[in-house]
Write an enzyme that holds these catalytic residues in place. Structure first.
Site, mmCIF file in Angstrom:
data_model
loop_
_atom_site.group_PDB
_atom_site.id
_atom_site.type_symbol
_atom_site.label_atom_id
_atom_site.label_comp_id
_atom_site.label_asym_id
_atom_site.label_seq_id
_atom_site.Cartn_x
_atom_site.Cartn_y
_atom_site.Cartn_z
ATOM 1 N N ASP A 166 59.104 97.738 6.264
ATOM 2 C CA ASP A 166 57.896 97.417 7.024
ATOM 3 C C ASP A 166 56.676 97.228 6.123
ATOM 4 O O ASP A 166 55.572 97.671 6.435
ATOM 5 C CB ASP A 166 57.629 98.505 8.062
ATOM 6 C CG ASP A 166 57.049 97.945 9.353
ATOM 7 O OD1 ASP A 166 56.771 96.729 9.390
ATOM 8 O OD2 ASP A 166 56.876 98.712 10.303
ATOM 9 N N GLY B 274 63.278 95.755 1.855
ATOM 10 C CA GLY B 274 63.679 96.617 2.951
ATOM 11 C C GLY B 274 63.470 95.992 4.327
ATOM 12 O O GLY B 274 62.880 94.913 4.475
ATOM 13 N N HIS B 275 63.912 96.718 5.332
ATOM 14 C CA HIS B 275 63.882 96.246 6.714
ATOM 15 C C HIS B 275 62.459 95.933 7.183
ATOM 16 O O HIS B 275 61.492 96.579 6.786
ATOM 17 C CB HIS B 275 64.510 97.287 7.646
ATOM 18 C CG HIS B 275 63.776 98.607 7.641
ATOM 19 N ND1 HIS B 275 62.669 98.855 8.428
ATOM 20 C CD2 HIS B 275 63.990 99.741 6.940
ATOM 21 C CE1 HIS B 275 62.235 100.071 8.223
ATOM 22 N NE2 HIS B 275 63.014 100.647 7.319
ATOM 23 N N ASP B 276 62.340 94.922 8.003
ATOM 24 C CA ASP B 276 61.107 94.573 8.716
ATOM 25 C C ASP B 276 59.958 94.157 7.785
ATOM 26 O O ASP B 276 58.790 94.212 8.183
ATOM 27 C CB ASP B 276 60.652 95.742 9.605
ATOM 28 C CG ASP B 276 61.734 96.177 10.569
ATOM 29 O OD1 ASP B 276 62.229 95.307 11.313
ATOM 30 O OD2 ASP B 276 62.110 97.367 10.556
ATOM 31 N N CYS B 277 60.282 93.733 6.579
ATOM 32 C CA CYS B 277 59.233 93.291 5.646
ATOM 33 C C CYS B 277 58.852 91.839 5.905
ATOM 34 O O CYS B 277 59.647 91.044 6.415
ATOM 35 C CB CYS B 277 59.709 93.443 4.202
ATOM 36 S SG CYS B 277 59.733 95.130 3.605
#
Length: 214
Positions: free
Chosen positions: A165, A145-148
């Site tokens: 995240d 997922g986003h911002d990982c």
């Protein structure tokens, strides 16, 4: 002109890595990689047969190839994060240069950084603003997922889902079909078992399993 590459490991993920290389070559106007062969210290008869069936030579053990690594690229196709970390460090000390391999059927978002030695298989989905460290493996159908942030030598097995995240520290293995909920930290060297659902931070070196994971 294609670049020579050696694959380390003749097991399942090593041969999946050969598939990634073949897909990259097939999608390009001209071949990107020339596979010199596979190195494996403990080649089993069945793995030897499977390499031979696809016309890929077994070059010998890793120490036997020491002098060849500086003249070509390499990738470690071994699922174990700890073994991958040990072998990549050794090859780097010999002057080896890791290749980064992204299957054409992987979906890569914007503002994504991918470290040397990483292998992203077909069907992997990487969202926006994701950082993948060196020698990270993302298996088929896995979602990040986003911002990982996935640190060095992390393995994400098939169908695992890492929500937004999340930080996965180095040397961690995320099992097939596992789910990591958002805003969590999974400590270095941890093992998240297949189909586990992680709802809170995981300590370094811990093994967690179940729903919710304990």
């Amino acid at each position: 002109m294609s670049e020579d590459i050696i694959v380390v490991g003749a097991g399942g993920f090593g041969r999946e890595t050969l598939d990634v290389i073949a897909a990259i070559n097939a999608a390009a106007p001209a071949p990107v990689w020339n596979v010199l062969g596979v190195v494996d210290d403990g080649l089993s008869p069945i793995h030897g047969e499977r390499l031979a069936a696809r016309g890929i030579p077994h070059l010998g053990g890793i120490e036997e190839l020491r002098a060849r690594f500086p003249s070509c690229r390499y990738v470690v196709g071994i699922g174990s994060p700890s073994v991958r970390g040990r072998l990549s460090a050794m090859i780097d000390s010999w002057g080896g240069r890791a290749a980064t391999l992204v299957h054409p059927a992987a979906v890569i978002g914007t503002q994504v950084t991918i470290g040397e030695g990483a292998v992203l298989c077909g069907g992997a989905q990487i969202s926006t603003n994701v950082e993948l460290g060196r020698h990270v493996h993302v298996n088929p159908g896995a979602i990040v997922g986003h911002d990982c942030r996935l640190e060095d030598h992390v393995s994400v097995n098939p169908g695992a889902i890492i929500s937004g995240d999340v930080r996965i520290e180095s040397g961690t293995l995320i099992g097939a079909g596992a789910v990591i909920l958002q805003l969590l930290v999974v400590g270095g060297g941890a093992l998240v078992a297949a189909s586990a659902c992680v709802t809170k931070d995981v300590p370094r070196g811990a093994t967690v399993r179940g729903v919710p994971a304990r």
